[in-house]
Enzyme design. Structure first.
Site, short mmCIF file in Angstrom:
data_model
loop_
_atom_site.label_atom_id
_atom_site.label_comp_id
_atom_site.label_asym_id
_atom_site.label_seq_id
_atom_site.Cartn_x
_atom_site.Cartn_y
_atom_site.Cartn_z
NE ARG A 19 -1.96 -1.59 3.55
CZ ARG A 19 -2.36 -1.08 4.39
NH1 ARG A 19 -3.78 -0.77 5.04
NH2 ARG A 19 -1.14 -2.28 5.85
CG ASN A 37 -3.79 -4.46 3.17
OD1 ASN A 37 -3.05 -4.18 1.83
ND2 ASN A 37 -3.03 -4.67 3.74
#
Length: 90
Positions: A19, A37
């Site tokens: 990320r 996620n």
């Protein structure tokens, strides 16, 4: 031309800083949107930018880094939401 895409990325993409890698890569290529996620081990992204910016961003995600291992990116069209930054969502 501006595009908006919804991406689902699979592979070694959770627990490896993907990320944060996505956020930094988006900033480098002028992409706006978000990343998060998912419970199934994949990562979901919403990305907005020009065709050229998006193509470069997507390729950089595929190339990854020494920790990230992208195996597959599923891409669908999305609605442009005029984001001003690229954020990590939890």
């Amino acid at each position: 031309m501006k595009v908006a895409k919804h991406l689902i990325v699979s592979g070694r993409v959770q627990g490896v800083g993907f990320r944060y890698f996505s956020q930094e890569t988006a900033r480098q290529y002028g992409i706006k949107g978000w990343v998060r996620n998912l419970n199934d081990g994949t990562v979901e992204l919403h990305a907005e930018g020009t065709d050229k910016e998006f193509d470069a961003f997507k390729q950089a995600l595929k190339d990854g880094n020494r920790f990230v291992g992208v195996e597959r990116i599923e891409e669908t069209e999305a609605e442009d939401q005029a984001f001003r930054s690229f954020d990590i969502r939890y």
